[in-house]
Write a protein that holds these residues in place. Structure first.
Motif, mmCIF file in Angstrom:
data_model
loop_
_atom_site.group_PDB
_atom_site.id
_atom_site.type_symbol
_atom_site.label_atom_id
_atom_site.label_comp_id
_atom_site.label_asym_id
_atom_site.label_seq_id
_atom_site.Cartn_x
_atom_site.Cartn_y
_atom_site.Cartn_z
ATOM 1 N N PRO A 1 0.808 -1.227 0.000
ATOM 2 C CA PRO A 1 0.000 0.000 0.000
ATOM 3 C C PRO A 1 0.838 1.272 0.000
ATOM 4 C CG PRO A 1 -0.930 -1.604 1.503
ATOM 5 C CD PRO A 1 0.379 -2.180 1.040
ATOM 6 N N SER A 2 1.902 1.296 0.799
ATOM 7 C CA SER A 2 2.760 2.487 0.831
ATOM 8 C C SER A 2 3.387 2.740 -0.527
ATOM 9 C CB SER A 2 3.851 2.319 1.894
ATOM 10 O OG SER A 2 4.779 3.385 1.832
ATOM 11 N N LEU A 3 3.816 1.661 -1.195
ATOM 12 C CA LEU A 3 4.431 1.796 -2.514
ATOM 13 C C LEU A 3 3.409 2.304 -3.523
ATOM 14 C CD1 LEU A 3 6.896 1.445 -4.289
ATOM 15 C CD2 LEU A 3 6.292 -0.971 -4.569
ATOM 16 N N ARG A 4 2.204 1.787 -3.473
ATOM 17 C CA ARG A 4 1.158 2.244 -4.396
ATOM 18 C C ARG A 4 0.927 3.744 -4.246
ATOM 19 N NH1 ARG A 4 -1.765 -2.434 -2.815
ATOM 20 N NH2 ARG A 4 -3.259 -1.161 -1.638
ATOM 21 N N GLY A 5 0.881 4.209 -2.999
ATOM 22 C CA GLY A 5 0.660 5.633 -2.785
ATOM 23 C C GLY A 5 1.792 6.482 -3.321
ATOM 24 N N GLN A 6 3.023 6.052 -3.096
ATOM 25 C CA GLN A 6 4.170 6.810 -3.590
ATOM 26 C C GLN A 6 4.207 6.820 -5.116
ATOM 27 O OE1 GLN A 6 7.949 6.136 -1.117
ATOM 28 N NE2 GLN A 6 6.619 4.435 -0.463
ATOM 29 N N LEU A 7 3.891 5.694 -5.718
ATOM 30 C CA LEU A 7 3.891 5.615 -7.183
ATOM 31 C C LEU A 7 2.782 6.483 -7.776
ATOM 32 C CD1 LEU A 7 4.555 1.796 -7.632
ATOM 33 C CD2 LEU A 7 6.133 3.661 -8.199
ATOM 34 N N ALA A 8 1.641 6.535 -7.099
ATOM 35 C CA ALA A 8 0.556 7.401 -7.574
ATOM 36 C C ALA A 8 0.980 8.860 -7.529
ATOM 37 C CB ALA A 8 -0.697 7.181 -6.731
ATOM 38 N N ASP A 9 1.674 9.235 -6.468
ATOM 39 C CA ASP A 9 2.159 10.618 -6.352
ATOM 40 C C ASP A 9 3.180 10.916 -7.451
ATOM 41 O OD1 ASP A 9 0.563 11.003 -4.148
ATOM 42 O OD2 ASP A 9 2.184 10.697 -2.684
ATOM 43 N N TYR A 10 4.085 9.970 -7.702
ATOM 44 C CA TYR A 10 5.102 10.188 -8.731
ATOM 45 C C TYR A 10 4.443 10.287 -10.106
ATOM 46 C CZ TYR A 10 8.987 9.426 -11.899
ATOM 47 O OH TYR A 10 9.896 9.552 -12.920
ATOM 48 N N SER A 11 3.497 9.389 -10.372
ATOM 49 C CA SER A 11 2.809 9.424 -11.665
ATOM 50 C C SER A 11 2.141 10.782 -11.882
ATOM 51 C CB SER A 11 1.764 8.305 -11.734
ATOM 52 O OG SER A 11 1.016 8.379 -12.920
ATOM 53 N N GLU A 12 1.532 11.299 -10.842
ATOM 54 C CA GLU A 12 0.897 12.616 -10.951
ATOM 55 C C GLU A 12 1.928 13.708 -11.191
ATOM 56 O OE1 GLU A 12 -2.043 15.583 -8.345
ATOM 57 O OE2 GLU A 12 -1.504 13.592 -7.595
ATOM 58 N N SER A 13 3.109 13.581 -10.544
ATOM 59 C CA SER A 13 4.139 14.616 -10.681
ATOM 60 C C SER A 13 4.718 14.684 -12.088
ATOM 61 C CB SER A 13 5.266 14.369 -9.663
ATOM 62 O OG SER A 13 6.090 13.279 -10.066
ATOM 63 N N ILE A 14 4.635 13.582 -12.843
ATOM 64 C CA ILE A 14 5.156 13.576 -14.214
ATOM 65 C C ILE A 14 4.033 13.716 -15.243
ATOM 66 C CG2 ILE A 14 7.235 12.278 -13.628
ATOM 67 C CD1 ILE A 14 5.869 9.743 -14.672
ATOM 68 N N GLY A 15 2.904 14.203 -14.779
ATOM 69 C CA GLY A 15 1.801 14.482 -15.692
ATOM 70 C C GLY A 15 1.046 13.259 -16.157
ATOM 71 N N GLY A 16 1.215 12.127 -15.460
ATOM 72 C CA GLY A 16 0.481 10.930 -15.829
ATOM 73 C C GLY A 16 0.966 10.251 -17.095
ATOM 74 N N VAL A 17 2.152 10.614 -17.586
ATOM 75 C CA VAL A 17 2.644 9.983 -18.818
ATOM 76 C C VAL A 17 2.915 8.498 -18.609
ATOM 77 C CG1 VAL A 17 3.594 12.112 -19.761
ATOM 78 C CG2 VAL A 17 5.032 10.658 -18.313
ATOM 79 N N LEU A 18 3.104 8.098 -17.354
ATOM 80 C CA LEU A 18 3.191 6.686 -16.992
ATOM 81 C C LEU A 18 2.228 6.456 -15.837
ATOM 82 C CD1 LEU A 18 7.069 6.080 -16.923
ATOM 83 C CD2 LEU A 18 5.469 5.322 -18.701
ATOM 84 N N PRO A 19 1.340 5.467 -15.936
ATOM 85 C CA PRO A 19 0.502 5.156 -14.777
ATOM 86 C C PRO A 19 1.371 4.583 -13.665
ATOM 87 C CG PRO A 19 0.224 3.500 -16.487
ATOM 88 C CD PRO A 19 1.063 4.591 -17.091
ATOM 89 N N PRO A 20 0.864 4.532 -12.446
ATOM 90 C CA PRO A 20 1.700 4.100 -11.319
ATOM 91 C C PRO A 20 2.424 2.781 -11.543
ATOM 92 C CG PRO A 20 -0.341 5.038 -10.500
ATOM 93 C CD PRO A 20 -0.475 4.969 -11.989
ATOM 94 N N GLU A 21 1.729 1.789 -12.098
ATOM 95 C CA GLU A 21 2.371 0.480 -12.276
ATOM 96 C C GLU A 21 3.477 0.527 -13.328
ATOM 97 O OE1 GLU A 21 -1.682 0.397 -14.418
ATOM 98 O OE2 GLU A 21 -0.769 1.253 -12.612
ATOM 99 N N ALA A 22 3.308 1.360 -14.368
ATOM 100 C CA ALA A 22 4.364 1.530 -15.366
ATOM 101 C C ALA A 22 5.509 2.359 -14.799
ATOM 102 C CB ALA A 22 3.805 2.190 -16.624
ATOM 103 N N ALA A 23 5.169 3.334 -13.959
ATOM 104 C CA ALA A 23 6.201 4.129 -13.291
ATOM 105 C C ALA A 23 7.059 3.236 -12.396
ATOM 106 C CB ALA A 23 5.551 5.240 -12.473
ATOM 107 N N HIS A 24 6.443 2.235 -11.799
ATOM 108 C CA HIS A 24 7.191 1.300 -10.944
ATOM 109 C C HIS A 24 8.256 0.572 -11.763
ATOM 110 C CE1 HIS A 24 8.119 -1.479 -7.783
ATOM 111 N NE2 HIS A 24 7.639 -2.519 -8.443
ATOM 112 N N VAL A 25 7.899 0.122 -12.946
ATOM 113 C CA VAL A 25 8.861 -0.566 -13.809
ATOM 114 C C VAL A 25 9.968 0.407 -14.224
ATOM 115 C CG1 VAL A 25 9.184 -1.758 -16.014
ATOM 116 C CG2 VAL A 25 7.143 -2.216 -14.624
ATOM 117 N N PHE A 26 9.581 1.613 -14.631
ATOM 118 C CA PHE A 26 10.566 2.621 -15.041
ATOM 119 C C PHE A 26 11.547 2.916 -13.918
ATOM 120 C CE2 PHE A 26 11.446 7.280 -14.840
ATOM 121 C CZ PHE A 26 12.405 7.331 -15.849
#
Length: 233
Positions: free
Chosen positions: A164-189
């Protein structure tokens, strides 16, 4: 320099370039500890107090020189990417990664200064030169990964399987980059970036010398792993 700049502005810019060159030379010769206000001032033939007319603090000087290094590294990666204009995005991505390593191994002192030093609070401000230059560097691999995701989505984990903590952080990061990668894709990146960055730091800082005298095949193996995660042939 842009046309129409005054003589005073040109002289100031020339002085800044000389100061940056002196700081870089001291860094290469003696490491980060050698880059002091007084040492830089002596190298360019001025007093320490005179240098404060250009930079208000040692921290500000360090941030400006670090921005130079980020811009130089980003340029090398952009040039490698653009040399393959029209090639598949995976090829351009790997070319940028190899250019990053090429710059890092050719400039170990500068790479260590940029990536193995704490970031000063002032440099974390969005308007700081270091922050802007760092974003340009980060954008090279992010843009290529986002293009890959748009054109050929790569395998991603099930978000429900992430902590859960990772999901929240990835959602925040995805939002910070304009959503060009969804959270799960941001995790791979980000996982690929950590793998690449970690290996480069260990190579440049000689943390693997006990086992390897040639890191080329190790780096290429790392790229194959990244390619597999990103679905690149």
């Amino acid at each position: 320099m842009a046309a129409g700049t005054s003589r005073r502005e040109r002289l100031r810019q020339a002085a800044l370039e000389e100061i940056h060159a002196a700081a870089r030379a001291l860094l290469v010769e003696g490491g980060p500890g050698a880059v002091t206000i007084n040492a830089v001032a002596r190298r360019v033939g001025m007093s320490g107090p005179a240098l404060y007319h250009y930079y208000a603090s040692h921290e500000e000087l360090v941030g400006a020189v670090t921005a130079d290094f980020f811009r130089e590294l980003a340029t090398a990666m952009e040039q490698a990417r653009d040399a393959l204009a029209g090639a598949p995005v995976g090829d351009r991505l790997l070319a940028a990664c190899r250019a990053m390593r090429g710059w890092a191994t050719a400039h170990p002192a500068e790479f260590g200064w940029v990536f193995a030093s704490p970031i000063a609070p002032a440099d974390q401000r969005p308007d700081s030169p270091r922050h802007r230059a760092g974003q340009r560097f980060e954008q090279v691999l992010l843009d290529l990964t986002a293009e890959l995701w748009r054109t050929r989505p790569f395998p991603v984990p099930d978000p429900a399987e992430l902590a859960p903590s990772l999901r929240g952080q990835l959602a925040d990061y995805s939002e910070s980059i304009g959503g060009v990668l969804p959270p799960e894709a941001a995790h791979v990146f980000l996982s690929c970036w950590v793998r690449l960055y970690g290996l480069l730091c260990m190579e440049v800082l000689h943390q693997l010398d006990f086992a390897y005298t040639d890191l080329d095949p190790v780096f290429e193996e790392c790229l194959r792993e990244i390619s597999g995660r990103l679905g690149i042939g």
